[in-house]
Design a protein around this motif. Sequence first.
Motif, PDB file in Angstrom:
ATOM      1  N   UNK A 157      44.073 107.510  17.557  1.00 60.60           N
ATOM      2  CA  UNK A 157      43.688 108.425  16.482  1.00 60.60           C
ATOM      3  C   UNK A 157      42.882 107.740  15.385  1.00 60.60           C
ATOM      4  N   UNK A 158      42.316 106.623  15.694  1.00 57.36           N
ATOM      5  CA  UNK A 158      41.525 105.892  14.706  1.00 57.36           C
ATOM      6  C   UNK A 158      40.048 106.238  14.912  1.00 57.36           C
ATOM      7  N   UNK A 159      39.491 106.898  13.911  1.00 56.11           N
ATOM      8  CA  UNK A 159      38.119 107.403  14.070  1.00 56.11           C
ATOM      9  C   UNK A 159      37.080 106.282  14.123  1.00 56.11           C
ATOM     10  N   UNK A 160      37.479 105.062  13.825  1.00 56.39           N
ATOM     11  CA  UNK A 160      36.516 103.958  13.871  1.00 56.39           C
ATOM     12  C   UNK A 160      36.132 103.603  15.312  1.00 56.39           C
ATOM     13  N   UNK A 161      36.978 103.978  16.260  1.00 55.22           N
ATOM     14  CA  UNK A 161      36.770 103.499  17.626  1.00 55.22           C
ATOM     15  C   UNK A 161      36.604 104.637  18.638  1.00 55.22           C
ATOM     16  N   UNK A 162      35.891 104.314  19.683  1.00 50.63           N
ATOM     17  CA  UNK A 162      35.690 105.260  20.782  1.00 50.63           C
ATOM     18  C   UNK A 162      36.108 104.534  22.067  1.00 50.63           C
ATOM     19  N   UNK A 163      36.807 105.242  22.939  1.00 51.47           N
ATOM     20  CA  UNK A 163      37.215 104.616  24.201  1.00 51.47           C
ATOM     21  C   UNK A 163      36.355 105.139  25.347  1.00 51.47           C
ATOM     22  N   UNK A 164      35.809 104.216  26.124  1.00 49.35           N
ATOM     23  CA  UNK A 164      35.002 104.578  27.304  1.00 49.35           C
ATOM     24  C   UNK A 164      35.773 104.099  28.538  1.00 49.35           C
ATOM     25  N   UNK A 165      36.071 105.030  29.404  1.00 53.44           N
ATOM     26  CA  UNK A 165      36.884 104.707  30.573  1.00 53.44           C
ATOM     27  C   UNK A 165      35.990 104.400  31.765  1.00 53.44           C
ATOM     28  N   UNK A 166      36.231 103.243  32.375  1.00 52.39           N
ATOM     29  CA  UNK A 166      35.449 102.842  33.545  1.00 52.39           C
ATOM     30  C   UNK A 166      36.372 102.789  34.756  1.00 52.39           C
ATOM     31  N   UNK A 167      36.224 103.730  35.677  1.00 51.85           N
ATOM     32  CA  UNK A 167      37.126 103.717  36.837  1.00 51.85           C
ATOM     33  C   UNK A 167      36.836 102.551  37.765  1.00 51.85           C
ATOM     34  N   UNK A 168      37.877 102.099  38.432  1.00 49.86           N
ATOM     35  CA  UNK A 168      37.720 101.040  39.427  1.00 49.86           C
ATOM     36  C   UNK A 168      38.196 101.598  40.761  1.00 49.86           C
ATOM     37  N   UNK A 169      37.256 102.113  41.567  1.00 52.98           N
ATOM     38  CA  UNK A 169      37.686 102.787  42.790  1.00 52.98           C
ATOM     39  C   UNK A 169      38.208 101.839  43.860  1.00 52.98           C
ATOM     40  N   UNK A 170      38.128 100.551  43.617  1.00 52.27           N
ATOM     41  CA  UNK A 170      38.601  99.594  44.625  1.00 52.27           C
ATOM     42  C   UNK A 170      40.107  99.480  44.685  1.00 52.27           C
ATOM     43  N   UNK A 171      40.799 100.070  43.719  1.00 54.78           N
ATOM     44  CA  UNK A 171      42.251  99.899  43.683  1.00 54.78           C
ATOM     45  C   UNK A 171      42.940 101.168  43.199  1.00 54.78           C
ATOM     46  N   UNK A 172      44.158 101.314  43.633  1.00 54.93           N
ATOM     47  CA  UNK A 172      44.934 102.455  43.159  1.00 54.93           C
ATOM     48  C   UNK A 172      46.394 102.044  43.043  1.00 54.93           C
ATOM     49  N   UNK A 173      47.103 102.673  42.131  1.00 57.22           N
ATOM     50  CA  UNK A 173      48.552 102.468  42.079  1.00 57.22           C
ATOM     51  C   UNK A 173      49.189 103.380  43.109  1.00 57.22           C
ATOM     52  N   UNK A 174      50.227 102.899  43.745  1.00 61.54           N
ATOM     53  CA  UNK A 174      50.843 103.686  44.828  1.00 61.54           C
ATOM     54  C   UNK A 174      52.312 103.315  44.965  1.00 61.54           C
TER      55      UNK A 174
END
Lengths: 330, 519
Positions: free
Chosen positions: B258-275
């Motif tokens: 909730x800090x307006x100073x920052x923006x989060x950019x999500x980069x998926x990693x399709x090489x791995x998954x949790x299972x």
Amino acid sequence: MGWYVVKRLLQAIPLLIGIASITFFIVHLAPGDPMDVYLEERYRREVDPQVIELIRKKYGLDQPLPVQYVKWIGNLARGDLGESFRYRRPVASLIAERIPYTLQLTLLALLLDALVGISLGITSAVKQYSTTDKVVTLGSLVLYSIPGFWLAVMLVLVFSVNLGWLPTSQTRSLDYELLSTSGKIADRLGHLVLPVFVLGVASAAGTARYMRNQLLEVLSEEYVLAARARGLPETSVILKHALRNALIPIVTLYGLALPFLLGGAVLIEKVFAWPGMGLLAVEAIGARDYPIILATSMMAAVLVVLGNLLADIAYALVDPRVSFDATRKA
Amino acid sequence: MNVQKIASLSPINRRRFAQMCAGSLPLAAAACRRSKDRAYSRGNTLIAAVDPHNNDRPLTPDTEAEFLVYLPLVRMDEHGERQPCLATDWKHSADYLEWTYRLRPGVRWHDGRPVTVDDVKFTHDLHSRPDSPVYQLRTECTVHDESTFTVRGIGWTRWAGADSYMSMVPKHLLKDLDYQKWNEWDFWLRPVGNGPYRYLRYQPGTMVELEANPDYYKGKPKIERVVLKFTGQAGLTELLSGNVDAIRENKQPRAVANDSRFQTYWEPNPGRTWAIIWQNAHPLFRDRDVRRALSLAINRRELVQVLNLPSQLALVDGFYTEPQLRRGEGSEPRYDPAEARRLLDEAGWRQRNRDGIREQDGREFRFTALTLAESSVAQTALYVQDQFRDLGVRMDVQPLDGGVMSNRRNTGKFEAMVYYFPSTDNGLDVCCGERAHLIGYRNPQLTRLIEVARTTADPEVIEDAYREMTDLLRRDQPIAFLFGFGTAHIVHRRVKGLSVPSRADPLRCTDDLGLEEER
């Protein structure tokens, strides 16, 4: 005394060989293959099985454990600590890089501990049951009970994140090289304030309690009463007669702090991104980096042995009743 | 201990306590105060937090910041298509194993020497050595003339794609160095590359500073300087303090949500998954319907919310290539607790004991799942545990460290484990290939498809094989997929030009970024 030191050092050799052997096998008994962690951390993609075999061969992991042990002991005797799996660099150079940072931190923390702890302990004992004594006692107990890493995070939040007075982490600022000599000193000290405070203040709290109790015990001795009866000033009674005896167990305590000096403080180093020995050792355990684990364990063992020896020597120096000649005769 | 000493521990009086509380108020107020935004005062300098594994050498190949200094042959765009970089154009053979490139003319190393095809061949030969510390390419590079060359994959490892992640290094500076001491080369501390930024200064244990390269082939980058600060684990507090502009985390920390100073950019990693990897040979998990029921009982969307992961995170039920995922071909695992209950009832796990745990022939449906002693993974395991409890299944969670986890997985000594799973054919090999005994599942049809996928470089053949494999995995559920891996790039809002998913990492596209000026 020289003979005594030589004798103790000779006695330490079989002890260290024993520790080295036990450490080697315990480390290798721990579940987890270093190659799994190495490949997982390093490559994160498909690795040709032949390549894995090559890496195993390079680090001698394809050999039976007794063969690995003999090689390791042989290398250790020659001063070769091996190459880190994780960093792929000689362990000796990694340790050499880290030791100065650890020493800065731990020496200053010990100094803070001694100055603050002993002074507060004396004040508390001399002013027994006063408000000062109560505040010191309460403060010591609170600080002693607070986990160091929690205190570190809280101090960073207050003094670095919100107030911006002190650096958040690391050992120096980005513009360090551009500063004047006095600016560089101030910068280094600024970076040391929080980690040294956190590390030193908790142990100072313990030292203060210990010092207070020791001094109170000594102050109730008959020779202190005799000194007072002779009309000596109270300052002289405390500093010259009581304090010297009260300090004997404290001196021993500091002698045993030698392993801490080079071992570092893991959690504090982690919070402050301090590139010291503690962090190196803990990361090595997670990565099953056997050469680093074994080297740091051996260092700790050597330091414990040396610390004990130093404590004994210091004990003899401050306590005239202890004599090395007497030990030799015995 | 005498009575007097105990008395000294007696509590302080109320007045003194009130004074102490009042004294601590300014400190408490300071703790709650919003700090001044210090990022703008740095001007046109981007500071990124890095945690170099190779001790202070964040610019060795295969590290997060390498493309600031070196260039690869091509770059992948947001559609997964190759775009020119050090190579201007290329073509491939019908079997995709042989690629011929044309080198961009006029590109120079930071020391002024021209980049040549010899540098490209040197780099490929370096990384194709059997004891290569970075990549295991197994390629052959043939130089045709001063601008064209061919790279042919010859080994077990598929190399296709390496042209986008492998940066070229200068032959004239490295050819005489002792290869065995690769990691100790001072070259990595003061590197000479050909990319958008060039080395300016290095401060041991603290940072590396780079400056914009005026001779960069795309023109001088807008951001004048980039500092890679070695923050280790202190990246988040450095960001909150305003000392750095960008950090990378496994997920978005709540402190910045909730800090307006920052923006989060999500980069998926399709090489791995949790299972959740089941031990299929275990009596509890031998029945395919039981495994399906357990998978159906997990609400993955809610799990993602609980973990504070982005809602656009890929939830897939099988194996997909990156282009397949980009085309939206990945299908989400079903969540159907009613169906899960029905399947367990039909499998004979009807009765519930007084703890609400299902039983069969007096035996409880109870097992232990191993998991990493790492907060987000352990949190995942606890969430799944809760969902299974509703189903009448008791899952005990045992956290272990990474080394022990991989050992237990590789020896098959577990009942179930919440762990990562490589979503490549190598991962498939673990569950269905030669090493299938590790999880007690063997399927000859899948083994054949793995071989097909592994022995070709043709993307269409690979995708067809992946589709068939996914159908089989969906049917048999030897593992229950949870959610994909990814990296959260948390960046100060003054950094302009980032977007998801392909331009989420500020260190991978710095030459296209700009910094907002002080307001």
